[in-house]
Design an enzyme around this catalytic site. Structure first.
Site, short mmCIF file in Angstrom:
data_model
loop_
_atom_site.label_atom_id
_atom_site.label_comp_id
_atom_site.label_asym_id
_atom_site.label_seq_id
_atom_site.Cartn_x
_atom_site.Cartn_y
_atom_site.Cartn_z
CE LYS A 233 -0.49 2.07 3.48
NZ LYS A 233 0.12 3.30 4.11
CB VAL B 231 8.22 -4.51 10.01
CG1 VAL B 231 7.29 -4.22 11.18
CG2 VAL B 231 8.01 -5.94 9.51
CG LEU C 18 5.84 0.17 2.13
CD1 LEU C 18 6.90 -0.83 1.69
CD2 LEU C 18 5.43 1.08 0.98
N GLY D 223 1.46 -5.25 7.27
CA GLY D 223 0.58 -6.12 8.04
C GLY D 223 -0.85 -6.04 7.56
CB SER D 224 -3.00 -3.18 6.62
OG SER D 224 -2.99 -2.55 7.88
CG ASP E 101 -3.61 1.69 6.37
OD1 ASP E 101 -4.36 2.68 6.40
OD2 ASP E 101 -2.37 1.76 6.44
#
Length: 270
Positions: free
Chosen positions: A8, A90, A94, A97-98, A128
């Site tokens: 993202k 991490v 970006l 995790g979402s 997100d």
């Protein structure tokens, strides 16, 4: 069952106000790159998650992993064994995790269907996550969970992501926001919005928190021949958009030669 957890990026981000619950109201233009983490799911007696890949060591709490949490909130008739290849850094802006959680939702949707309240379940996992389920360009409002379609005239645009391998936790960035509302996003299409608005979190990361490595990466992209350079989310990843894949690839090669330790990912906008 295989799914890519698409990276993202925020083509624009305005912070509008600080809420009483500590969260922030914002307006953002979400976009997604056609590359990211990779998930493989197999039916099993019970749910499980195994993580490999370059950034797997950063996910040292299997019970706190958002992909595992996504499995837990989605009812099914059988278990799923997930194998996650963690290619995205991490705390990088970006939505890694979402994006992983969004990919889990797509896997479950394809095989079993989703409950009617899937969007609310996704939002409880993270702001997100609802946008990451379909991973299509859209406007996010509220905390980012109120989604609105946008005319995506940037689909297919070559993009280069760059991260100096410096994590930037989201909390301190939003805590340092100065409270100035820049107003709503302007523009109609994805390109108009991206070119007419910035990311309010950039000066916080670059100037107030003085994350120099993030600024160096942004400058490297800004000088690389793209037509738009922006920090994504709360950083430290920045990205540049290019007119051609050849221009992107040339920029990637130059930056890799000058900064061999930096993480980068090439792709195109979905």
């Amino acid at each position: 069952m295989r799914e890519t957890a698409y990276a993202k990026i925020n083509l624009a981000l305005h912070v509008r106000r600080r809420r009483a619950d500590g969260y922030h109201e914002l307006e953002t233009l979400f976009a997604f790159v056609d590359a990211g983490d990779e998930l493989v799911a197999r039916t099993a007696d019970r749910d499980s998650l195994a993580v490999t890949g370059e950034f797997a060591p950063a996910l040292d709490d299997p019970f706190g992993n958002i992909a595992a949490k996504a499995l837990a909130v989605l009812p099914r008739s059988e278990g799923l064994a997930l194998a996650l290849e963690k290619n995205l850094p991490v705390a990088a802006g970006l939505g890694g995790g979402s994006a992983d959680a969004g990919a889990v939702f797509r896997i479950v949707r394809e095989r079993y269907g989703l409950p009617d309240d899937w969007a609310q379940r996704a939002a409880r996992l993270g702001a997100d996550v609802p946008a990451c389920v379909d991973s299509a360009a859209c406007i996010g409002r509220g905390t980012g969970t109120e989604l609105e379609p946008v005319e995506n005239d940037l689909a297919g645009t070559p993009v280069l992501l760059l991260n100096p391998r410096v994590p930037v936790p989201t909390g301190p960035v939003f805590a340092a926001w100065d409270g100035v509302d820049p107003g709503p996003l302007s523009g109609r299409t994805a390109r108009e919005i991206a070119e007419s608005n910035g990311n309010d979190l950039e000066p916080i990361v670059f100037e107030r928190l003085c994350v120099e490595e993030a600024l160096f990466a942004w400058n490297a992209l800004a000088d690389s021949g793209g037509f738009l350079t922006r920090m994504s989310g709360s950083g430290a990843t920045s990205f540049a958009l290019y007119d051609t894949a050849a221009a992107r690839d040339e920029a990637a090669a130059r930056i890799a030669a000058a900064h061999p330790g930096w993480w980068q990912m090439k792709g195109a906008l979905r």
